[in-house]
Scaffold this active site. Structure first.
Site, short mmCIF file in Angstrom:
data_model
loop_
_atom_site.label_atom_id
_atom_site.label_comp_id
_atom_site.label_asym_id
_atom_site.label_seq_id
_atom_site.Cartn_x
_atom_site.Cartn_y
_atom_site.Cartn_z
N SER A 303 0.59 -1.22 0.08
CA SER A 303 -0.12 -0.19 -0.01
C SER A 303 0.75 1.28 -0.11
O SER A 303 1.60 1.41 -1.02
CB SER A 303 -0.90 -0.08 1.26
OG SER A 303 -2.02 0.95 1.01
N GLU A 314 10.85 5.63 -9.65
CA GLU A 314 10.69 6.24 -10.95
C GLU A 314 10.70 7.79 -10.83
O GLU A 314 11.11 8.44 -12.13
CB GLU A 314 9.09 5.84 -11.15
CG GLU A 314 8.80 4.56 -11.31
CD GLU A 314 7.31 4.20 -11.88
OE1 GLU A 314 6.71 5.10 -12.27
OE2 GLU A 314 6.90 2.78 -11.66
N LYS A 328 -0.74 -4.06 -3.48
CA LYS A 328 -1.90 -3.26 -2.98
C LYS A 328 -2.13 -1.76 -3.89
O LYS A 328 -1.62 -0.93 -3.23
CB LYS A 328 -1.98 -3.25 -1.50
CG LYS A 328 -3.38 -2.61 -0.99
CD LYS A 328 -3.48 -2.68 0.50
CE LYS A 328 -5.14 -2.12 0.93
NZ LYS A 328 -4.88 -0.68 0.95
#
Length: 472
Positions: A303, A314, A328
């Site tokens: 999560s 990224e 998740k």
């Protein structure tokens, strides 16, 4: 003739008044029903009649009697369960309070962490300078009573609820310590206990190791404090440990990302039902972060910890080391009602800065590193008792644990025989436990403690993260 006319007129007035009153009542009823259907759309559902009949029948005819509150709460739980979504649920009263307190920066209690062992409740650790410490409670004490009542047979969750309460209220504990004949009685006053979710340490080579256990209300503040402390100590590289972090509040996660991700770079995208609304969160970084970052993750990183991992990977050029994360990629919001019950509902999905939905896929590390095999051995369930003649997966797990700690031979894997009992007896003797040759919770707790210490020394993921940072 005149008298008849007046009587007829009076009768007409009365008749029209009655008709008007009836029409007004009917119109009011219809409008009220329409308003009720708009406000409560479930009234339009044919199945709602079944619910109403069932409720009334239970209340009037159920042999043992029923409380309307329990029936309605049970219906709410069932309604959420029918979604088939493990993250959408209805938590009743104390369950709701415990849920929200898990994200708050503090809770009201006495500062005791409990460990259940063989049906006993043992003080595993104490919060520094909390009421329990000041009141003379020791780690290893067994709690045998609360407020003058024995807690034998109580559930773990019940004891936690009893220990907590409003700030300023008192709780009396009966403690069994060592071989003392009579329990020790202490009275403690509950206080606000801070919940810490961030820890740090300086490793060699100027590497600051920061661990975030979950994301609560004050996690971003704790993170900033720990980072600033490490920078004063000479930190030149950051090893961010998100392993086994189950997630938590998105707000604090974004605030931490704002510190580490370059300004205006995307942190994540949140997409709501039917793509009706998409919110893109971009970094609001004030001061550029120039220290190289390695992120440690594993299969239990989920999560919000995946949000931060993906953002750093990224949008900030961080290197991710470890195992693929849990996966998740959905967002829950929760609301708490006046009785403290909580409705937690999945309302959106989130995507990485590059637009990837990681749900049930996880974030793939740049460098995959597995921990030693024994790290994946699961804790044996509380209450497990094993002895000669036992067999199965629990016996296999115990034997592998004993072998890893150097107690071999352990006999045929999966079968608890004389060799297994001898190996366990040697372990119990070395650890000054009751020598029974039988497995119980106390023995299991000590085995896990030693394996945890061993893993800290043989942490392949942490060592790889350090090596990568030392190359930068």
């Amino acid at each position: 003739m005149k008298e008849f006319s007046n009587a007829a007129a009076k009768q007409r007035i009365i008749t029209w008044a009655v008709i008007g009153a009836l029409l007004f009542t009917i119109i009011g009823f219809v409008l009220g029903w329409l308003w009720m259907e708009i406000r409560y759309p479930m009234l339009r559902e044919p199945a709602f009649r079944n619910f109403t009949v069932s409720y009334n029948t239970i209340m009037s005819k159920y042999l043992n009697g029923a409380k309307s509150e329990d029936l309605i709460n049970g219906a709410s739980q069932g309604m959420l369960a029918s979604l088939g979504d493990p993250y959408s649920r209805y938590l009743i009263k104390e369950q709701g309070s415990a849920y929200t307190q898990g994200y708050e920066g503090e809770f009201s209690g006495v500062g005791i962490t409990l460990q259940e062992a063989d049906g006993k409740f043992i003080v595993a650790s104490l919060t520094e300078d909390a009421p329990a410490v000041r009141g003379g409670v020791h780690a290893g004490d067994e709690i045998v009573g609360v407020n003058g009542t024995s807690i034998k047979g109580k559930a773990y969750e019940d004891i936690i609820t009893i220990l907590r309460g409003d700030v300023g209220t008192k709780v009396k504990l009966s403690l069994q310590r060592g071989g003392s004949a009579k329990p020790i009685e202490v009275e403690l006053t509950r206080e606000a206990i801070a919940v810490h979710t961030v820890t740090s340490e300086m490793l060699s080579g100027g590497i600051g190791h920061v661990t975030i256990s979950k994301f609560g209300q004050k996690t971003d503040e704790e993170f900033k404090t720990e980072v600033e402390k490490l920078q004063k100590e000479g930190m030149t590289k950051l090893l961010l440990d998100l392993r086994s972090n189950p997630g938590g509040l998105l707000q604090s996660t974004i605030k931490i990302a704002n510190m580490l991700v370059p300004k205006d770079k995307v942190i994540l995208q949140v997409v709501y039902k039917d793509h009706a609304n998409t919110i893109t969160y971009k970094s609001k970084q004030d001061k550029p972060w120039t220290i190289p970052i390695v992120v440690l993750v594993n299969g239990q990183s989920a999560s919000a910890s995946e949000v931060l991992t993906a953002a750093l990977k990224e949008s900030a050029g961080a290197t991710v080391v470890g195992e693929k994360t849990f996966g998740k990629g959905i967002v829950q919001t929760f609301q708490q009602f006046k009785d403290n019950s909580v409705l937690s509902l999945t309302e959106a999905q989130w995507k990485t800065p590059g637009g990837t939905w990681i749900h049930k896929q996880g974030v793939t590390p740049d460098v995959t590193v597995d921990l030693p095999a024994y790290a994946s051995l699961s804790q044996l369930p509380f209450g497990t008792e094993l002895e000669i003649g036992s067999y199965g997966d629990n016996v296999k797990t115990l034997q592998l644990m004993l072998k890893e700690l150097g107690y071999s031979p352990v006999g045929d894997i999966g079968l608890y025989n004389e060799q297994t009992a001898d190996a366990l007896s040697k372990f119990q003797k070395d650890e000054q436990l009751a020598i029974t040759g039988k497995f119980n919770d106390v023995t299991g707790y000590r085995i896990l403690e030693l394996l945890s210490n061993k893993l800290k020394e043989e942490d392949t993921q942490l060592h790889k993260g350090m090596a990568i940072l030392n190359e930068k």
